[in-house]
Design a protein around this motif. Structure first.
Motif, short mmCIF file in Angstrom:
data_model
loop_
_atom_site.label_atom_id
_atom_site.label_comp_id
_atom_site.label_asym_id
_atom_site.label_seq_id
_atom_site.Cartn_x
_atom_site.Cartn_y
_atom_site.Cartn_z
N GLN A 1 0.83 -1.20 0.00
CA GLN A 1 0.00 0.00 0.00
C GLN A 1 0.87 1.26 0.00
O GLN A 1 0.70 2.16 0.81
CB GLN A 1 -0.98 -0.01 1.18
N ASN A 2 1.85 1.26 -0.91
CA ASN A 2 2.75 2.39 -1.15
C ASN A 2 3.67 2.74 0.02
O ASN A 2 4.22 3.83 0.07
CB ASN A 2 1.97 3.64 -1.57
N LYS A 3 3.85 1.82 0.97
CA LYS A 3 4.77 2.04 2.09
C LYS A 3 5.77 0.88 2.14
O LYS A 3 5.43 -0.25 1.82
CB LYS A 3 4.02 2.13 3.41
N ASN A 4 6.99 1.19 2.57
CA ASN A 4 8.04 0.18 2.72
C ASN A 4 7.99 -0.41 4.13
O ASN A 4 7.96 0.34 5.11
CB ASN A 4 9.42 0.80 2.49
N TYR A 5 7.99 -1.74 4.20
CA TYR A 5 7.97 -2.43 5.48
C TYR A 5 9.06 -3.50 5.50
O TYR A 5 9.25 -4.21 4.50
CB TYR A 5 6.63 -3.15 5.70
N PRO A 6 9.73 -3.67 6.64
CA PRO A 6 10.58 -4.86 6.79
C PRO A 6 9.68 -6.09 6.67
O PRO A 6 8.50 -6.05 7.04
CB PRO A 6 11.15 -4.74 8.21
N VAL A 7 10.24 -7.18 6.14
CA VAL A 7 9.42 -8.36 5.91
C VAL A 7 10.20 -9.63 6.23
O VAL A 7 11.41 -9.70 6.04
CB VAL A 7 8.90 -8.39 4.45
N ASN A 8 9.46 -10.62 6.76
CA ASN A 8 9.98 -11.98 6.90
C ASN A 8 9.21 -12.84 5.91
O ASN A 8 7.98 -12.75 5.84
CB ASN A 8 9.78 -12.52 8.32
N ILE A 9 9.93 -13.68 5.19
CA ILE A 9 9.30 -14.51 4.16
C ILE A 9 9.15 -15.93 4.70
O ILE A 9 10.11 -16.53 5.15
CB ILE A 9 10.16 -14.51 2.87
N ARG A 10 7.93 -16.44 4.63
CA ARG A 10 7.62 -17.81 5.05
C ARG A 10 6.91 -18.50 3.90
O ARG A 10 5.68 -18.51 3.84
CB ARG A 10 6.72 -17.82 6.29
N GLY A 11 7.68 -19.02 2.95
CA GLY A 11 7.10 -19.65 1.77
C GLY A 11 6.38 -18.62 0.93
O GLY A 11 6.96 -17.65 0.49
N GLN A 12 5.08 -18.80 0.74
CA GLN A 12 4.28 -17.86 -0.04
C GLN A 12 3.64 -16.77 0.83
O GLN A 12 2.93 -15.91 0.33
CB GLN A 12 3.19 -18.61 -0.82
N VAL A 13 3.88 -16.83 2.14
CA VAL A 13 3.31 -15.86 3.06
C VAL A 13 4.40 -14.88 3.49
O VAL A 13 5.52 -15.26 3.81
CB VAL A 13 2.71 -16.55 4.31
N LEU A 14 4.04 -13.60 3.51
CA LEU A 14 4.96 -12.57 3.95
C LEU A 14 4.44 -12.00 5.27
O LEU A 14 3.25 -11.72 5.40
CB LEU A 14 5.03 -11.44 2.92
N HIS A 15 5.33 -11.83 6.23
CA HIS A 15 4.98 -11.16 7.48
C HIS A 15 5.61 -9.78 7.42
O HIS A 15 6.82 -9.64 7.59
CB HIS A 15 5.51 -11.92 8.70
N ILE A 16 4.78 -8.75 7.17
CA ILE A 16 5.31 -7.40 7.14
C ILE A 16 5.26 -6.84 8.56
O ILE A 16 4.38 -7.17 9.35
CB ILE A 16 4.58 -6.51 6.12
N ILE A 17 6.24 -6.01 8.88
CA ILE A 17 6.46 -5.57 10.25
C ILE A 17 6.31 -4.05 10.35
O ILE A 17 6.81 -3.31 9.50
CB ILE A 17 7.87 -5.98 10.72
N SER A 18 5.64 -3.61 11.41
CA SER A 18 5.42 -2.19 11.63
C SER A 18 5.60 -1.85 13.11
O SER A 18 5.47 -2.72 13.97
CB SER A 18 4.02 -1.80 11.18
N LYS A 19 5.89 -0.59 13.38
CA LYS A 19 5.94 -0.11 14.77
C LYS A 19 4.56 0.36 15.23
O LYS A 19 4.38 0.73 16.37
CB LYS A 19 6.93 1.05 14.89
#
Length: 153
Positions: free
Chosen positions: A8-26
């Motif tokens: 959604q037009n914002k950069n987030y750190p991400v952990n990749i778990r196969g086809q699922v992404l865990h995006i991280i926010s404060k």
């Protein structure tokens, strides 16, 4: 090197778990939930959201190099804490840097040097697309010396 996703037009750190992404926010917004770690501890300062590859615009590896004495070097651990430390750790595989710029041997064929932020000519932000975007070209952005503190904060 860190991995990020544009969601959604914002950069987030991400952990990749196969086809699922865990995006991280404060921040807890847009469906982000408190992180619960492996031990079951709830973290009220880290929020994650599971998304798919189709939900994000791009996933990329971020690498930040530094230009010192007109030459570009790889760095280690450039982030907001770099401002507190006031130096950047540079790496080289060129033995000439030992004699010319005072690098010291870190391991065989690898030399390093701590350089104060004010001695850095510029930073180079390199975004290399990965996963289904790996065929797209990497992007490079130069951050001039007078903008480094603003960039890192």
């Amino acid at each position: 090197m860190s991995i990020y996703a544009i969601y959604q037009n914002k950069n987030y750190p991400v952990n990749i778990r196969g086809q699922v992404l865990h995006i991280i926010s404060k921040y807890k917004n847009n469906g982000f939930q408190e992180l619960i770690d492996i031990a079951g501890n709830k973290h009220d300062d880290i929020f994650i959201k599971e998304v798919t590859l189709d939900d994000v615009e791009l996933v990329y590896e971020l690498k930040i190099n530094a230009v010192y004495n007109g030459r570009e070097y790889e760095t280690y651990g450039v982030n907001s804490s770099t401002l507190v430390n006031n130096y950047i750790l540079l790496f080289s595989k060129d033995f000439e840097d030992v004699n010319n710029y005072g690098f010291i041997k870190h391991e065989q064929f690898v030399y390093q040097k701590e350089v104060k932020l004010e001695d850095i000519d510029s930073l180079v932000e390199i975004k290399k697309p990965i996963l289904k975007w790996e065929n797209q070209p990497e992007s490079r952005k130069t951050i001039p010396s007078n903008k480094i503190q603003e960039y890192l904060s």
